[in-house]
Design an enzyme around this catalytic site. Sequence first.
Site, short mmCIF file in Angstrom:
data_model
loop_
_atom_site.label_atom_id
_atom_site.label_comp_id
_atom_site.label_asym_id
_atom_site.label_seq_id
_atom_site.Cartn_x
_atom_site.Cartn_y
_atom_site.Cartn_z
N GLU A 1 -6.86 2.00 -13.42
CA GLU A 1 -6.25 3.18 -12.79
C GLU A 1 -5.00 3.62 -13.54
OE1 GLU A 1 -7.81 2.60 -8.19
OE2 GLU A 1 -5.77 1.98 -8.66
N LYS B 1 0.29 5.35 -6.10
CA LYS B 1 -0.70 5.39 -7.19
C LYS B 1 -1.53 6.67 -7.12
CE LYS B 1 -4.56 4.36 -6.38
NZ LYS B 1 -5.14 3.03 -6.22
N HIS C 1 -26.07 22.29 -0.67
CA HIS C 1 -26.16 22.93 -1.97
C HIS C 1 -25.09 24.00 -2.13
CE1 HIS C 1 -28.21 24.09 -5.61
NE2 HIS C 1 -28.17 25.35 -5.22
N TYR D 1 6.01 4.79 9.77
CA TYR D 1 5.67 3.41 10.12
C TYR D 1 6.70 2.85 11.10
CZ TYR D 1 1.68 2.27 7.19
OH TYR D 1 0.41 2.18 6.67
N GLU E 1 -25.65 16.24 -3.44
CA GLU E 1 -27.04 16.50 -3.05
C GLU E 1 -28.02 15.65 -3.85
OE1 GLU E 1 -28.73 20.50 -4.00
OE2 GLU E 1 -26.83 20.83 -5.02
N ALA F 1 -13.24 2.36 -3.68
CA ALA F 1 -13.11 3.37 -4.74
C ALA F 1 -12.16 2.86 -5.78
CB ALA F 1 -12.59 4.67 -4.14
N CYS G 1 0.83 -1.21 0.00
CA CYS G 1 0.00 0.00 0.00
C CYS G 1 0.86 1.26 0.00
CB CYS G 1 -0.93 -0.02 1.21
SG CYS G 1 -1.80 1.54 1.43
N GLY H 1 -8.43 -5.81 -16.87
CA GLY H 1 -9.60 -4.93 -16.83
C GLY H 1 -10.04 -4.63 -15.42
N TYR I 1 -9.00 -3.16 -11.23
CA TYR I 1 -8.63 -1.89 -10.59
C TYR I 1 -7.31 -1.33 -11.16
CZ TYR I 1 -11.49 -2.54 -6.23
OH TYR I 1 -12.48 -2.68 -5.30
N ILE I 2 -6.27 -2.17 -11.15
CA ILE I 2 -4.93 -1.65 -11.45
C ILE I 2 -4.82 -1.25 -12.91
CG2 ILE I 2 -2.46 -2.22 -11.49
CD1 ILE I 2 -2.91 -3.90 -8.97
N GLY J 1 -4.10 -9.31 -12.00
CA GLY J 1 -4.39 -9.84 -10.68
C GLY J 1 -3.12 -10.03 -9.86
N CYS K 1 -1.33 1.71 -3.20
CA CYS K 1 -2.34 2.77 -3.05
C CYS K 1 -1.76 4.18 -2.98
CB CYS K 1 -3.14 2.54 -1.76
SG CYS K 1 -3.47 0.83 -1.36
N ARG L 1 -9.73 -9.13 -21.68
CA ARG L 1 -10.27 -10.36 -22.27
C ARG L 1 -11.80 -10.44 -22.23
NH1 ARG L 1 -8.39 -14.85 -17.71
NH2 ARG L 1 -9.62 -14.04 -15.99
P1 NDP Z 1 -8.19 -7.65 -10.48
O1 NDP Z 1 -8.48 -8.98 -9.93
O2 NDP Z 1 -8.99 -6.47 -10.04
O3 NDP Z 1 -8.27 -7.70 -12.06
C1 NDP Z 1 -7.53 -8.60 -12.80
C2 NDP Z 1 -7.88 -8.43 -14.26
O4 NDP Z 1 -7.02 -9.21 -15.06
C3 NDP Z 1 -9.29 -8.85 -14.56
O5 NDP Z 1 -9.84 -7.93 -15.50
C4 NDP Z 1 -9.10 -10.23 -15.18
O6 NDP Z 1 -10.09 -10.54 -16.13
C5 NDP Z 1 -7.79 -10.06 -15.91
N1 NDP Z 1 -7.04 -11.31 -16.06
C6 NDP Z 1 -6.80 -12.26 -15.13
N2 NDP Z 1 -6.04 -13.24 -15.63
C7 NDP Z 1 -5.80 -12.91 -16.91
C8 NDP Z 1 -5.08 -13.55 -17.97
N3 NDP Z 1 -4.45 -14.70 -17.78
N4 NDP Z 1 -5.03 -12.93 -19.17
C9 NDP Z 1 -5.66 -11.76 -19.36
N5 NDP Z 1 -6.36 -11.11 -18.40
C10 NDP Z 1 -6.43 -11.69 -17.19
O7 NDP Z 1 -6.63 -7.45 -10.22
P2 NDP Z 1 -5.70 -6.18 -10.22
O8 NDP Z 1 -4.37 -6.71 -10.59
O9 NDP Z 1 -6.27 -5.07 -11.03
O10 NDP Z 1 -5.73 -5.73 -8.71
C11 NDP Z 1 -5.49 -6.66 -7.66
C12 NDP Z 1 -6.28 -6.29 -6.44
O11 NDP Z 1 -5.70 -5.17 -5.82
C13 NDP Z 1 -7.71 -5.90 -6.74
O12 NDP Z 1 -8.55 -7.01 -6.72
C14 NDP Z 1 -8.04 -4.94 -5.63
O13 NDP Z 1 -8.66 -5.64 -4.61
C15 NDP Z 1 -6.70 -4.39 -5.20
N6 NDP Z 1 -6.59 -2.99 -5.60
C16 NDP Z 1 -7.43 -2.07 -5.06
C17 NDP Z 1 -7.35 -0.75 -5.44
C18 NDP Z 1 -8.29 0.26 -4.85
O14 NDP Z 1 -8.87 -0.02 -3.81
N7 NDP Z 1 -8.50 1.39 -5.49
C19 NDP Z 1 -6.38 -0.29 -6.42
C20 NDP Z 1 -5.56 -1.35 -6.94
C21 NDP Z 1 -5.68 -2.64 -6.55
P3 NDP Z 1 -11.56 -11.07 -15.70
O15 NDP Z 1 -12.33 -9.85 -15.28
O16 NDP Z 1 -12.08 -11.67 -16.96
O17 NDP Z 1 -11.35 -12.07 -14.61
#
Ligand code: NDP
Length: 463
Positions: free
Chosen positions: A184, A51, A439, A99, A444, A344, A43, A178, A180-181, A265, A48, A201
């Site tokens: 963003e 980022k 307002h 920390y 609102e 968020a 984080c 597709g 969060y990361i 992921g 976080c 995908r």
């Molecule tokens: P996510 O699990 O959010 O997303 C992973 C994405 O990668 C999905 O769109 C998934 O597709 C795709 N994917 C997975 N495997 C493959 C593959 N083999 N080939 C192609 N695409 C693939 O993971 P992130 O890495 O974005 O983030 C990890 C975690 O970190 C999040 O789950 C979240 O909890 C945390 N995070 C939170 C944030 C916040 O609070 N603002 C910011 C950043 C991270 P599909 O949808 O089809 O499964």
Amino acid sequence: MTQYDYDLFVIGGGSGGVRAARLAGGLGKRVGIAEEYRMGGTCVIRGCVPKKLFVYASQYSEHFEDAPGYGWTVGETAFDWPALIAAKDQEIARLEGLYRKGLENAGVTIHETRARLVSRHEVLLEATGETVTADHILIAVGGRPKLHDALPGHEYCITSNGAFHLDELPKAIVIEGGGYIAVEFANIFHGLGVDTTLVYRGVKILGGFDDDLRDHLQETMIAKGIRIVCHQILEKVSKRDDGRLEGRLTDGETLVVDQVMLAIGREPNTNGLGLDRAGVDTDQRGAIKVDAYSRTNVDNVWAVGDVTNRVQLTPVAIHEAMCFLETAFKDNPTEPDYKTIPTAVFSQPEIGTVGLTEHQAAEKYEELEVYRASFRPMHNILPGRDEKMLMKLIVDAASRVVVGAHIIGPGAGEMSQLLGISLKARCTKDDFDATMAVHPTAAEELVTMYKPTYIVKNGARVD
Ligand code: NDP
């Protein structure tokens, strides 16, 4: 005195580990913590916090575009990537220091080393070769980005870890994923002037979020100039003679870019942790298995945060750590509460959300009232920015309880924190209606949507 060196030894100095160590130290327990990299974990060091600093930096391009609408003339602008990295690193170093100080003030012994389990009460500190013993051991080693070994050329790709330390800002980037990361960072790079392509995908980005938000964000990102390619994956990445990268998609298209970022992921950081030596079980994805109190199958070994792959969010890891402390040291067994977690996404526009999506609510409740408002936020009017904001409340018609709230637009993340309180308290739509509006704000709208936009009965929309 017990027979052990420590009452608690924590492996991993991230959000969960530091909180547990600090609180246990504050209770007068003898606590040690080992961290192999930098105190603060994902984080603070490469997640976080940096980022969000990047998000702020990337928003300036739109601020400059909007300025003339408010009478400002902005001269020539230029962006200096190394300057941003240096400023970000300075802030991260400051936070890391805080920390450490918190731990030291609580009397926690810090070991700057990788650590691994040798038995259920013994931890080997790799830097010194010393073995320490502890009554309780807490594993809070977090996760790491998936590297995608199956992708030919994955060695040329970066993950979010690398994105925080690039020597140069790329001219063009392709980001795979597709979630969060991916979302963003696509907005960050685009805002900084990078030609950005997102490859996903699935059908549309941000699976698991409310469909209206997903549509709205995807359309807005495309309108801003981010290319989003759905139903595709990267099939191969190769390096050209000129040093640039070529990413080949499933449909045969080749993208020539300076960086390829994988955001597919994260996975638990359990390799080489000695879990087998201590007899600690993991699941098929390598995550440590725990019970409702974060206890592993070995009763003095506990685990919190991303290494358990429950909900991968910083506040959740901290909450789990606090519950662990109640259970292990205060004779007050406490289960983490995962219900109604606000979250968020710092996309541009930003998303703030809490509770059930419309789809989830429709599966759970017989009849829903959906309140929906889409409008141009006031700030966008004078600059002539078309971008709209969307707010949505989902109400269980029988009980009148608001079961989902979803916002996309400026300030959505901040709003979701407060909506989190309302939904946690199970406020009804009548409570929202009885609340005076503030307002002029965008928020609102949340208390002035008096009539449902539509009803959903038995899963089907009734207009
Ligand atoms: P996510 O699990 O959010 O997303 C992973 C994405 O990668 C999905 O769109 C998934 O597709 C795709 N994917 C997975 N495997 C493959 C593959 N083999 N080939 C192609 N695409 C693939 O993971 P992130 O890495 O974005 O983030 C990890 C975690 O970190 C999040 O789950 C979240 O909890 C945390 N995070 C939170 C944030 C916040 O609070 N603002 C910011 C950043 C991270 P599909 O949808 O089809 O499964």
